[in-house]
Structure formats: structure tokens, C-alpha cells
Design a protein around this motif. Structure first.
Motif, PDB file in Angstrom:
ATOM      1  N   ILE A  52       9.412  12.714  -1.272  1.00 16.10           N
ATOM      2  CA  ILE A  52      10.694  12.099  -0.917  1.00 16.10           C
ATOM      3  C   ILE A  52      10.578  11.238   0.336  1.00 16.10           C
ATOM      4  CG2 ILE A  52      13.069  12.565  -0.194  1.00 16.10           C
ATOM      5  CD1 ILE A  52      13.086  14.954  -2.069  1.00 16.10           C
ATOM      6  N   PRO A  53       9.942  11.718   1.433  1.00 12.63           N
ATOM      7  CA  PRO A  53       9.772  10.830   2.598  1.00 12.63           C
ATOM      8  C   PRO A  53       9.006   9.554   2.268  1.00 12.63           C
ATOM      9  CG  PRO A  53       9.321  13.094   3.217  1.00 12.63           C
ATOM     10  CD  PRO A  53       9.474  13.088   1.735  1.00 12.63           C
ATOM     11  N   THR A  54       7.982   9.666   1.423  1.00 10.98           N
ATOM     12  CA  THR A  54       7.218   8.475   1.040  1.00 10.98           C
ATOM     13  C   THR A  54       8.091   7.491   0.269  1.00 10.98           C
ATOM     14  OG1 THR A  54       5.221   9.829   0.867  1.00 10.98           O
ATOM     15  CG2 THR A  54       5.143   7.650  -0.131  1.00 10.98           C
ATOM     16  N   PHE A  55       8.919   8.013  -0.632  1.00 14.66           N
ATOM     17  CA  PHE A  55       9.824   7.150  -1.401  1.00 14.66           C
ATOM     18  C   PHE A  55      10.832   6.467  -0.479  1.00 14.66           C
ATOM     19  CE2 PHE A  55      13.896   6.506  -3.522  1.00 14.66           C
ATOM     20  CZ  PHE A  55      13.517   5.676  -4.569  1.00 14.66           C
ATOM     21  N   ILE A  56      11.386   7.215   0.478  1.00 10.97           N
ATOM     22  CA  ILE A  56      12.386   6.652   1.391  1.00 10.97           C
ATOM     23  C   ILE A  56      11.781   5.520   2.216  1.00 10.97           C
ATOM     24  CG2 ILE A  56      13.797   7.136   3.424  1.00 10.97           C
ATOM     25  CD1 ILE A  56      14.264   9.946   2.301  1.00 10.97           C
ATOM     26  N   ILE A  57      10.572   5.739   2.742  1.00 12.51           N
ATOM     27  CA  ILE A  57       9.912   4.705   3.545  1.00 12.51           C
ATOM     28  C   ILE A  57       9.600   3.479   2.687  1.00 12.51           C
ATOM     29  CG2 ILE A  57       7.788   4.151   4.794  1.00 12.51           C
ATOM     30  CD1 ILE A  57       7.798   6.969   5.883  1.00 12.51           C
ATOM     31  N   THR A  58       9.071   3.721   1.494  1.00 13.50           N
ATOM     32  CA  THR A  58       8.725   2.612   0.603  1.00 13.50           C
ATOM     33  C   THR A  58       9.954   1.810   0.219  1.00 13.50           C
ATOM     34  OG1 THR A  58       6.904   3.942  -0.291  1.00 13.50           O
ATOM     35  CG2 THR A  58       7.547   2.007  -1.548  1.00 13.50           C
ATOM     36  N   PHE A  59      11.053   2.509  -0.091  1.00 12.29           N
ATOM     37  CA  PHE A  59      12.292   1.837  -0.489  1.00 12.29           C
ATOM     38  C   PHE A  59      12.911   1.078   0.679  1.00 12.29           C
ATOM     39  CE2 PHE A  59      16.912   1.768  -1.057  1.00 12.29           C
ATOM     40  CZ  PHE A  59      17.004   1.148  -2.288  1.00 12.29           C
ATOM     41  N   SER A  60      12.950   1.708   1.857  1.00  9.25           N
ATOM     42  CA  SER A  60      13.590   1.076   3.016  1.00  9.25           C
ATOM     43  C   SER A  60      12.837  -0.162   3.485  1.00  9.25           C
ATOM     44  CB  SER A  60      13.707   2.080   4.165  1.00  9.25           C
ATOM     45  OG  SER A  60      12.423   2.517   4.598  1.00  9.25           O
ATOM     46  N   CYS A  61      11.531  -0.217   3.237  1.00  7.60           N
ATOM     47  CA  CYS A  61      10.737  -1.392   3.608  1.00  7.60           C
ATOM     48  C   CYS A  61      10.808  -2.503   2.560  1.00  7.60           C
ATOM     49  CB  CYS A  61       9.279  -1.000   3.824  1.00  7.60           C
ATOM     50  SG  CYS A  61       9.000   0.066   5.268  1.00  7.60           S
ATOM     51  N   GLY A  62      11.499  -2.232   1.457  1.00  8.99           N
ATOM     52  CA  GLY A  62      11.610  -3.234   0.398  1.00  8.99           C
ATOM     53  C   GLY A  62      10.369  -3.333  -0.462  1.00  8.99           C
ATOM     54  N   PHE A  84       0.834  -1.202   0.000  1.00 14.39           N
ATOM     55  CA  PHE A  84       0.000   0.000   0.000  1.00 14.39           C
ATOM     56  C   PHE A  84       0.873   1.258   0.000  1.00 14.39           C
ATOM     57  CE2 PHE A  84       0.506  -1.069   4.527  1.00 14.39           C
ATOM     58  CZ  PHE A  84       0.868   0.149   5.085  1.00 14.39           C
ATOM     59  N   GLN A  85       2.139   1.136   0.496  1.00 20.39           N
ATOM     60  CA  GLN A  85       3.044   2.293   0.457  1.00 20.39           C
ATOM     61  C   GLN A  85       3.377   2.673  -0.982  1.00 20.39           C
ATOM     62  OE1 GLN A  85       3.496  -0.467   2.368  1.00 20.39           O
ATOM     63  NE2 GLN A  85       4.748  -0.037   4.178  1.00 20.39           N
ATOM     64  N   PHE A  86       3.611   1.653  -1.833  1.00 20.61           N
ATOM     65  CA  PHE A  86       3.933   1.930  -3.235  1.00 20.61           C
ATOM     66  C   PHE A  86       2.737   2.568  -3.941  1.00 20.61           C
ATOM     67  CE2 PHE A  86       4.319   0.857  -7.732  1.00 20.61           C
ATOM     68  CZ  PHE A  86       5.630   1.221  -7.993  1.00 20.61           C
ATOM     69  N   LEU A  87       1.543   2.090  -3.639  1.00 17.45           N
ATOM     70  CA  LEU A  87       0.345   2.690  -4.225  1.00 17.45           C
ATOM     71  C   LEU A  87       0.198   4.141  -3.772  1.00 17.45           C
ATOM     72  CD1 LEU A  87      -2.263   2.523  -5.855  1.00 17.45           C
ATOM     73  CD2 LEU A  87      -3.394   1.553  -3.839  1.00 17.45           C
ATOM     74  N   GLY A  88       0.464   4.412  -2.493  1.00 16.17           N
ATOM     75  CA  GLY A  88       0.412   5.785  -1.996  1.00 16.17           C
ATOM     76  C   GLY A  88       1.430   6.676  -2.686  1.00 16.17           C
ATOM     77  N   LEU A  89       2.641   6.143  -2.915  1.00 15.27           N
ATOM     78  CA  LEU A  89       3.673   6.906  -3.622  1.00 15.27           C
ATOM     79  C   LEU A  89       3.218   7.247  -5.040  1.00 15.27           C
ATOM     80  CD1 LEU A  89       6.585   8.005  -3.794  1.00 15.27           C
ATOM     81  CD2 LEU A  89       7.314   5.719  -4.497  1.00 15.27           C
ATOM     82  N   CYS A  90       2.606   6.292  -5.726  1.00 14.90           N
ATOM     83  CA  CYS A  90       2.099   6.544  -7.081  1.00 14.90           C
ATOM     84  C   CYS A  90       1.007   7.610  -7.079  1.00 14.90           C
ATOM     85  CB  CYS A  90       1.568   5.247  -7.698  1.00 14.90           C
ATOM     86  SG  CYS A  90       2.856   4.047  -8.102  1.00 14.90           S
TER      87      CYS A  90
END
Length: 358
Positions: free
Chosen positions: A210-220, A53-59
Motif C-alpha cells: 500500500i505505501p508503494t502504491f500511494i507513492i507511485t500514484f501520488s508521483c503520477g 522505477f516506482q511502478f516496476l517496484g510495485l509490480c
């Protein structure tokens, strides 16, 4: 003098009708977009079992930035350019917007639609409290009764919930808090700043991207999303695109509705939408376990929502007529500020017209 009064009264009635139309249109736009995004999010995250759901939020955030930047470049819309004091001017709205987005998507993924709807009732109570403490607006006694009725129904339904998910409950209850804060702070920033609806959406999205991308990336989650096997499925791509696009439309409709209604009204409209989703979810989702106590609680909460909506728009209709231009300026200002759908520029224009006619 009589002709002047008649003209001013006619002008006032036209302005009142325009405000009422904008109020109702904003409410309907928010109701539609809020309903539709919940459906497409549920299809993507649950039916297709999309893992993040983080990736969907980033999109959704990225889509909003692209659409608004393109609209400004093509001169379809306009909003102020970047200034270094912008973060301070709109803070803490970006943080609240970010947390509201992620917790909402997380709750949608973890819970069935009926229980998601039940727990969302608490956002109304939180909004009423937040409006009182943050911007000094106290709900009337009738409004408070309606809110308490909705909460009682939600508690009854929640107590007799036959399924329980700790993470899902946590996401939705946190989302209730952030929904309330988002509505109230949006109202505050629209009244105090000159960014407009599009400016608020754009800079909120820019600051949280940027914060959303960092969280999404760090969680894999970016890796999980890229490895998802259904990217070649045309129907999945359609629903994912709609979910990403509707994120921007929903954000705009929330700000637009909050501008022309109270933050509490915006929240309750969202809950009315959730009622429809709840009843559809009983038959379509297949994950709702029926019990009479739970069903009664849902209907008690629904009754409170309907009563609140009726009282709010009836009150707005009855109080939307502007005083005649020969009334005392202090009285005009007092009565118009009581109706928060009239902004400061409209009020000043009305007072200038009054002076010219005198």
C-alpha cells in the motif's frame, strides 16, 4: 564406545556436508538471481526507457504476494497465518525492504552499470559495521583487510569517474545503507522468529504494498506507466514480466543466502556479481568512459572481493565438522554457535542424540 564415537562422527560429517552444500547453493542462487535481475531491470528502465522505477517496484511486490499466496493455497509452501503482532515482530524489516527496493531501482535507472557497481562496494563496509552494532558480530582481521581493499579500489574508481549524476549517486549510496540494514535485520529476524523465508517475504511485501502504491500514484507514475507506448511490444513485455518475477526470486535468494551464510557474505556475493556486470557493461552498455585510473580502481576492488570469498568459504569448510557426541555439552554448544549456519533446532537435536548414545 569406539563404535558409538565413529557413528556420531559420521553423522556429524554428513550434517556438516549438508550445511556446506546449502551454503554454496544459496550463494550461487543469489549470485544468479542478482545478476539476472540487474540485467533485465537495466533493459526495461534504460534500453526501453520505461519512465517509472516506482511502478516496476510495485509490480515486483505484487508478483511476490500473488506467487506466495498461490503457493500457500495450493499447499506447495507453508508459512504462519496473519497475527496482529506481526508488524511489531518483523519491524523495521518492511521499511528497510521498501527503501532498499526503490533506491536500488532508482540507481539502476540513473547510472551506467560500471559506476553503479563501483558505488555498490560501500554496501560491504556498511554491512560489516551494521553486523557489529546490531547483532554483535565482529569480522576477523583478514576479512576486514579484504573489505578495506575493496573500498580503496572503489574510492580510486569513483574519484576518476568521468561522468557524474547527483541523483544516481544519492540513490546508490542510500541503497548501500539499506542493503546492509536489510541483510543484517533479515539475519536477526530469521534467528529470532519462526516465520521462515516465505513468511518474511510475504508479510514484508504485504506491509509495503500500500505505501508503494500511494507513492507511485501520488508521483503520477501510474499514469506515466499506462501511457508508455511499448506495451504492445512483445520483447518489452517479456523483459518487464521477467523483471517483475525476478524481484520475488531475488528477495527469496537474499533471505535464503543470509540464513545459510552471514549477511556480509550475502553482500559480497552480490558485489562479485556486480563485477561481472561491470566488465560486460564496458562493452555492452556503451556508456562507460574508459580511464586507466578508473580501471585500476575497479580491479583493486575486484581483487578484494575474490580474496574475501576465498577466505569465507575456506573458513566455513574448515570449521564445519561437529564435535563428537561424547564431548562436553557446553563445548559442543560453544563450537556450534561459532558456526552460525547451524540453527537452534539442529543444535538441540544433536545434544539429544548425544544424551541417547551415552
Amino acid at each position: 564406545m569406539e563404535k558409538t564415537t565413529t557413528t556420531s562422527t559420521t553423522t556429524a560429517t554428513v550434517m556438516a556436508n549438508e550445511r556446506l552444500f546449502l551454503s554454496v547453493f544459496a550463494a550461487l542462487l543469489y549470485a544468479f538471481s542478482s545478476f539476472f535481475i540487474t540485467v533485465v531491470n537495466k533493459v526495461v528502465l534504460t534500453s526501453y526507457k520505461f519512465p517509472s522505477f516506482q511502478f516496476l517496484g510495485l509490480c515486483q511486490v505484487v508478483f511476490g504476494i500473488i506467487l506466495l499466496a498461490s503457493g500457500k493455497f495450493l499447499k506447495i509452501i507453508s508459512f504462519p497465518g496473519f497475527e496482529w503482532n506481526l508488524p511489531r515482530r518483523i519491524w523495521p524489516l518492511p521499511l528497510v525492504f521498501f527503501l532498499n527496493l526503490l533506491t536500488g531501482l532508482g540507481g539502476t535507472q540513473k547510472l551506467s552499470l560500471p559506476m553503479f557497481t563501483v558505488l555498490r562496494r560501500f554496501s560491504i563496509l556498511f554491512t560489516m559495521i551494521a553486523e557489529f552494532w546490531i547483532i554483535g558480530v565482529k569480522a576477523s582481521f583478514k576479512i576486514q583487510l579484504c573489505v578495506y581493499l575493496m573500498i580503496i579500489g572503489a574510492v580510486i574508481a569513483g574519484i576518476f569517474d568521468l561522468a557524474f549524476d547527483v541523483m544516481g549517486y544519492t540513490f546508490v549510496l542510500l541503497n548501500d545503507v539499506f542493503t546492509a540494514a536489510n541483510g543484517v535485520y533479515t539475519k536477526q529476524k530469521l534467528e529470532a522468529r519462526d516465520l521462515g523465508e516465505f513468511g518474511l517475504i510475504y508479510y514484508n511485501s504485504v506491509f509495503i504494498c500500500i505505501p508503494t502504491f500511494i507513492i507511485t500514484f501520488s508521483c503520477g507514475d501510474i499514469t506515466k506507466a499506462m501511457e508508455f507506448p511499448k506495451w504492445s511490444d512483445a520483447w518489452f513485455l517479456l523483459f518487464f514480466t521477467l523483471a517483475s518475477l525476478m524481484g520475488f526470486i531475488l528477495t527469496f535468494s537474499i533471505i535464503f543466502c543470509t540464513k545459510h551464510n552471514s549477511a556480509l557474505t550475502t553482500t559480497v556475493i552480490g558485489v562479485l556479481k556486480n563485477l561481472l556486470i561491470t566488465y560486460l557493461g564496458m562493452f555492452i552498455g556503451g556508456d562507460y568512459v574508459f580511464s586507466w585510473a578508473n580501471f585500476v580502481g575497479l580491479n583493486v576492488s575486484a581483487a578484494g572481493s575474490v580474496f574475501y570469498t576465498f577466505i569465507t568459504f575456506r573458513s566455513k569448510t574448515n570449521s564445519s565438522v561437529i564435535p563428537p557426541c561424547d564431548a562436553e555439552p557446553d563445548k559442543i554448544r560453544s563450537e556450534l554457535y561459532h558456526d552460525n549456519s547451524l540453527n537452534a533446532s539442529e543444535l538441540n537435536d544433536h545434544e539429544k542424540t548425544s544424551s541417547m548414545l551415552k
